[in-house]
Scaffold this motif. Structure first.
Motif, PDB file in Angstrom:
ATOM      1  N   CYS A 202       0.951  -1.273  -0.010  1.00 52.36           N
ATOM      2  CA  CYS A 202      -0.083  -0.111  -0.154  1.00 52.36           C
ATOM      3  C   CYS A 202       0.677   1.248  -0.230  1.00 52.36           C
ATOM      4  O   CYS A 202       0.607   2.228  -0.887  1.00 52.36           O
ATOM      5  CB  CYS A 202      -0.882   0.071   1.245  1.00 52.36           C
ATOM      6  N   THR A 203       1.937   1.257   0.692  1.00 55.89           N
ATOM      7  CA  THR A 203       2.604   2.437   0.817  1.00 55.89           C
ATOM      8  C   THR A 203       3.457   2.889  -0.496  1.00 55.89           C
ATOM      9  O   THR A 203       3.846   3.785  -0.810  1.00 55.89           O
ATOM     10  CB  THR A 203       3.754   2.382   2.225  1.00 55.89           C
ATOM     11  N   GLU A 204       3.893   1.492  -1.100  1.00 56.44           N
ATOM     12  CA  GLU A 204       4.628   1.555  -2.132  1.00 56.44           C
ATOM     13  C   GLU A 204       3.697   2.182  -3.274  1.00 56.44           C
ATOM     14  O   GLU A 204       4.066   2.978  -4.098  1.00 56.44           O
ATOM     15  CB  GLU A 204       5.271   0.327  -2.761  1.00 56.44           C
ATOM     16  N   ILE A 205       2.569   1.604  -3.546  1.00 63.38           N
ATOM     17  CA  ILE A 205       1.401   2.433  -4.385  1.00 63.38           C
ATOM     18  C   ILE A 205       1.442   3.867  -4.219  1.00 63.38           C
ATOM     19  O   ILE A 205       1.281   4.678  -5.234  1.00 63.38           O
ATOM     20  CB  ILE A 205       0.241   1.485  -4.100  1.00 63.38           C
ATOM     21  N   ARG A 206       1.085   4.221  -2.920  1.00 65.42           N
ATOM     22  CA  ARG A 206       0.841   5.634  -2.858  1.00 65.42           C
ATOM     23  C   ARG A 206       2.086   6.210  -3.269  1.00 65.42           C
ATOM     24  O   ARG A 206       2.213   7.525  -3.629  1.00 65.42           O
ATOM     25  CB  ARG A 206       0.557   5.713  -1.188  1.00 65.42           C
ATOM     26  N   ALA A 207       3.481   5.723  -2.601  1.00 67.50           N
ATOM     27  CA  ALA A 207       4.613   6.811  -2.834  1.00 67.50           C
ATOM     28  C   ALA A 207       4.815   7.009  -4.316  1.00 67.50           C
ATOM     29  O   ALA A 207       5.239   7.786  -4.851  1.00 67.50           O
ATOM     30  CB  ALA A 207       5.745   6.096  -2.253  1.00 67.50           C
ATOM     31  N   SER A 208       4.731   5.919  -5.082  1.00 66.51           N
ATOM     32  CA  SER A 208       4.859   5.952  -6.793  1.00 66.51           C
ATOM     33  C   SER A 208       3.717   6.814  -7.220  1.00 66.51           C
ATOM     34  O   SER A 208       4.132   7.327  -8.261  1.00 66.51           O
ATOM     35  CB  SER A 208       4.852   4.437  -7.439  1.00 66.51           C
ATOM     36  N   MET A 209       2.727   6.657  -6.740  1.00 65.07           N
ATOM     37  CA  MET A 209       1.603   7.514  -7.449  1.00 65.07           C
ATOM     38  C   MET A 209       1.836   9.079  -6.951  1.00 65.07           C
ATOM     39  O   MET A 209       1.182   9.911  -7.930  1.00 65.07           O
ATOM     40  CB  MET A 209       0.069   6.796  -6.729  1.00 65.07           C
ATOM     41  N   LEU A 210       1.972   9.352  -5.829  1.00 63.71           N
ATOM     42  CA  LEU A 210       2.144  10.794  -5.308  1.00 63.71           C
ATOM     43  C   LEU A 210       3.394  11.473  -5.759  1.00 63.71           C
ATOM     44  O   LEU A 210       3.138  12.698  -5.675  1.00 63.71           O
ATOM     45  CB  LEU A 210       1.840  11.073  -3.849  1.00 63.71           C
ATOM     46  N   SER A 211       4.476  10.727  -5.631  1.00 67.70           N
ATOM     47  CA  SER A 211       5.928  11.338  -5.732  1.00 67.70           C
ATOM     48  C   SER A 211       6.108  12.104  -6.996  1.00 67.70           C
ATOM     49  O   SER A 211       6.829  12.995  -7.210  1.00 67.70           O
ATOM     50  CB  SER A 211       6.780  10.500  -5.607  1.00 67.70           C
ATOM     51  N   GLY A 212       5.182  11.814  -8.140  1.00 62.39           N
ATOM     52  CA  GLY A 212       5.611  12.276  -9.343  1.00 62.39           C
ATOM     53  C   GLY A 212       6.508  11.487 -10.226  1.00 62.39           C
ATOM     54  O   GLY A 212       6.762  11.846 -11.310  1.00 62.39           O
ATOM     55  N   GLU A 213       6.918  10.615  -9.754  1.00 68.44           N
ATOM     56  CA  GLU A 213       7.995   9.524 -10.584  1.00 68.44           C
ATOM     57  C   GLU A 213       7.264   8.793 -11.805  1.00 68.44           C
ATOM     58  O   GLU A 213       7.913   8.300 -12.715  1.00 68.44           O
ATOM     59  CB  GLU A 213       8.595   8.547  -9.601  1.00 68.44           C
ATOM     60  N   CYS A 214       5.934   8.645 -11.579  1.00 68.56           N
ATOM     61  CA  CYS A 214       5.139   7.995 -12.779  1.00 68.56           C
ATOM     62  C   CYS A 214       4.481   8.866 -13.599  1.00 68.56           C
ATOM     63  O   CYS A 214       3.761   8.655 -14.413  1.00 68.56           O
ATOM     64  CB  CYS A 214       4.338   7.092 -12.171  1.00 68.56           C
ATOM     65  N   ARG A 215       4.688  10.321 -13.618  1.00 68.80           N
ATOM     66  CA  ARG A 215       4.065  11.234 -14.697  1.00 68.80           C
ATOM     67  C   ARG A 215       4.538  10.854 -16.163  1.00 68.80           C
ATOM     68  O   ARG A 215       5.555  10.315 -16.299  1.00 68.80           O
ATOM     69  CB  ARG A 215       4.323  12.669 -14.016  1.00 68.80           C
ATOM     70  N   TRP A 216       3.622  11.503 -17.032  1.00 63.30           N
ATOM     71  CA  TRP A 216       3.988  11.059 -18.352  1.00 63.30           C
ATOM     72  C   TRP A 216       5.440  11.338 -18.972  1.00 63.30           C
ATOM     73  O   TRP A 216       6.012  10.447 -19.540  1.00 63.30           O
ATOM     74  CB  TRP A 216       2.917  11.558 -19.454  1.00 63.30           C
ATOM     75  N   SER A 217       5.943  12.463 -18.488  1.00 64.75           N
ATOM     76  CA  SER A 217       7.113  12.951 -18.931  1.00 64.75           C
ATOM     77  C   SER A 217       8.229  12.140 -18.575  1.00 64.75           C
ATOM     78  O   SER A 217       9.074  11.795 -19.101  1.00 64.75           O
ATOM     79  CB  SER A 217       7.362  14.693 -18.568  1.00 64.75           C
ATOM     80  N   ARG A 218       8.130  11.685 -17.367  1.00 59.98           N
ATOM     81  CA  ARG A 218       9.014  10.907 -16.575  1.00 59.98           C
ATOM     82  C   ARG A 218       9.180   9.723 -17.224  1.00 59.98           C
ATOM     83  O   ARG A 218      10.256   8.942 -17.529  1.00 59.98           O
ATOM     84  CB  ARG A 218       8.920  10.796 -15.026  1.00 59.98           C
ATOM     85  N   GLU A 219       7.932   9.076 -17.473  1.00 58.30           N
ATOM     86  CA  GLU A 219       7.749   7.412 -17.863  1.00 58.30           C
ATOM     87  C   GLU A 219       8.296   7.367 -19.450  1.00 58.30           C
ATOM     88  O   GLU A 219       9.053   6.667 -19.512  1.00 58.30           O
ATOM     89  CB  GLU A 219       6.456   6.917 -17.490  1.00 58.30           C
ATOM     90  N   LYS A 227       2.379   4.660 -23.773  1.00 54.45           N
ATOM     91  CA  LYS A 227       1.439   4.169 -24.230  1.00 54.45           C
ATOM     92  C   LYS A 227       0.054   5.089 -24.333  1.00 54.45           C
ATOM     93  O   LYS A 227       0.070   5.886 -23.447  1.00 54.45           O
ATOM     94  CB  LYS A 227       0.896   2.808 -23.806  1.00 54.45           C
ATOM     95  N   LEU A 228      -1.001   4.578 -25.126  1.00 57.16           N
ATOM     96  CA  LEU A 228      -2.116   5.843 -24.981  1.00 57.16           C
ATOM     97  C   LEU A 228      -2.998   5.709 -24.013  1.00 57.16           C
ATOM     98  O   LEU A 228      -3.532   6.743 -23.287  1.00 57.16           O
ATOM     99  CB  LEU A 228      -2.941   5.726 -26.234  1.00 57.16           C
ATOM    100  N   THR A 229      -3.090   4.433 -23.112  1.00 65.44           N
ATOM    101  CA  THR A 229      -4.177   4.273 -22.034  1.00 65.44           C
ATOM    102  C   THR A 229      -3.350   3.417 -21.040  1.00 65.44           C
ATOM    103  O   THR A 229      -2.537   2.813 -21.071  1.00 65.44           O
ATOM    104  CB  THR A 229      -5.030   3.545 -22.417  1.00 65.44           C
ATOM    105  N   GLN A 230      -3.760   3.837 -19.550  1.00 58.80           N
ATOM    106  CA  GLN A 230      -3.257   3.259 -18.510  1.00 58.80           C
ATOM    107  C   GLN A 230      -1.949   3.229 -18.380  1.00 58.80           C
ATOM    108  O   GLN A 230      -1.157   2.813 -17.496  1.00 58.80           O
ATOM    109  CB  GLN A 230      -3.667   1.738 -18.474  1.00 58.80           C
ATOM    110  N   GLN A 231      -1.216   4.266 -18.871  1.00 61.06           N
ATOM    111  CA  GLN A 231       0.405   4.429 -18.367  1.00 61.06           C
ATOM    112  C   GLN A 231       0.589   4.634 -17.168  1.00 61.06           C
ATOM    113  O   GLN A 231       1.626   4.177 -16.564  1.00 61.06           O
ATOM    114  CB  GLN A 231       0.832   5.332 -19.520  1.00 61.06           C
ATOM    115  N   PHE A 232      -0.106   5.767 -16.373  1.00 62.38           N
ATOM    116  CA  PHE A 232       0.184   6.134 -15.245  1.00 62.38           C
ATOM    117  C   PHE A 232       0.030   4.775 -14.275  1.00 62.38           C
ATOM    118  O   PHE A 232       0.855   4.656 -13.264  1.00 62.38           O
ATOM    119  CB  PHE A 232      -0.447   7.191 -14.716  1.00 62.38           C
ATOM    120  N   GLN A 233      -1.222   4.034 -14.554  1.00 70.77           N
ATOM    121  CA  GLN A 233      -1.505   3.068 -13.435  1.00 70.77           C
ATOM    122  C   GLN A 233      -0.468   1.946 -13.714  1.00 70.77           C
ATOM    123  O   GLN A 233      -0.149   1.261 -12.822  1.00 70.77           O
ATOM    124  CB  GLN A 233      -2.908   2.508 -13.864  1.00 70.77           C
TER     125      GLN A 233
END
Length: 279
Positions: A202-219, A227-233
């Motif tokens: 749970c804390t790893e999901i939240r940390a990756s989601m909230l920190s910005g490390e999975c935003r589109w430009s970074r990924e 990809k066109l869909t579900q990239q962030f998730q």
């Protein structure tokens, strides 16, 4: 989240020497120890100049020239980089500390999380957010195990100075670990997984989601994954699974993925202390 509210303090004294929570590029336990060997981890690959072409006893420029001319194998390149990180440790740590201080002063994300940690009677500053060189490991299965940082309830936050690309990379890494610190103060997280691995997932999901490390430009731009869909998730899920796999109580990737899936709906929708995903 699964844990019930509790507010243990974050100590502000010693720097982290053994972080129990690592970011997505986590270092697995060394299999050179008997306990690691018993757990089934692959052996750590040691450098052999005759096999790899890299000889740490030679001048750096000699090895660099051999690297450019293809006389050093991919395995040798790993050992060459680790040797360079050792030689440049002081420089890398000084730059990391400069970027850390910039983030404390100017990053909206870091300033907000620092304030929220303070509201829970925790303190994060230069005394317990430290920069260090983090050695990587190459295992006989060909995998390279690195970490970007870590959080320890007993020590604070570790930032791996040799793995940073720029100050924005530090900002993402520090934000990730600050979410862990907030979670630890808000809920007493079972970091190692002695009871179960759901807390860690749970804390790893939240940390990756909230920190910005999975935003589109970074990924998409930095990592080349888009990809066109579900990239962030997909990014959040993948990095959470990788981090859970690094826990001592996690058996394999199948168990890590199963635990992440079990808590996904509740934890992915939990954006506290933010009203929504900020970055």
């Amino acid at each position: 989240m699964a844990p019930q509210p509790s507010e243990p303090p974050v100590p502000t004294a010693a720097p982290p020497s053994d972080p129990t929570s690592t970011s997505a590029n986590s270092t697995t336990p060394s299999s050179s120890s008997p306990s690691s060997k018993a757990a089934g981890f692959p052996d750590i690959v040691k450098n052999d100049p005759k096999r790899t072409g890299f000889d740490p006893k030679k001048a750096w420029w000699v090895n660099y020239f051999k690297l450019l001319t293809g006389e050093i194998t991919p395995e040798g390149r790993f050992h060459y980089l680790e040797d360079a990180y050792r030689r440049h440790e002081a420089r890398d740590c000084a730059k990391c500390e400069q970027w850390r201080d910039w983030a404390f002063e100017h990053s909206p994300m870091v300033r907000f999380m620092r304030e929220k940690v303070g509201e829970l009677n925790g303190t994060l500053d230069e005394r317990n957010v430290v920069c260090r060189r983090c050695p990587a490991r190459l295992t006989e299965d060909g995998a390279v195990h690195r970490q970007s940082g870590g959080f320890s309830p007993d020590h604070g936050i570790l930032i791996c100075a040799n793995g940073l690309r720029d100050r924005y990379h530090l900002e993402d890494t520090l934000s990730h670990e600050m979410v862990h610190a907030w979670d630890h103060l808000r809920w007493k997280v079972d970091w190692v997984g002695d009871k179960n691995l759901k807390h860690a997932a749970c804390t790893e999901i939240r940390a990756s989601m909230l920190s910005g490390e999975c935003r589109w430009s970074r990924e998409a731009v930095t990592r080349g994954n888009w990809k066109l869909t579900q990239q962030f998730q997909d990014c959040v899920r993948k990095r959470a699974v990788q981090s859970v796999m690094a826990r001592p109580r996690c058996k394999d990737d199948v168990q890590a993925a199963r635990v992440v899936n079990q808590v996904w709906d509740s934890c992915f929708s939990d954006t506290r202390p933010f009203d929504e995903v900020y970055r």
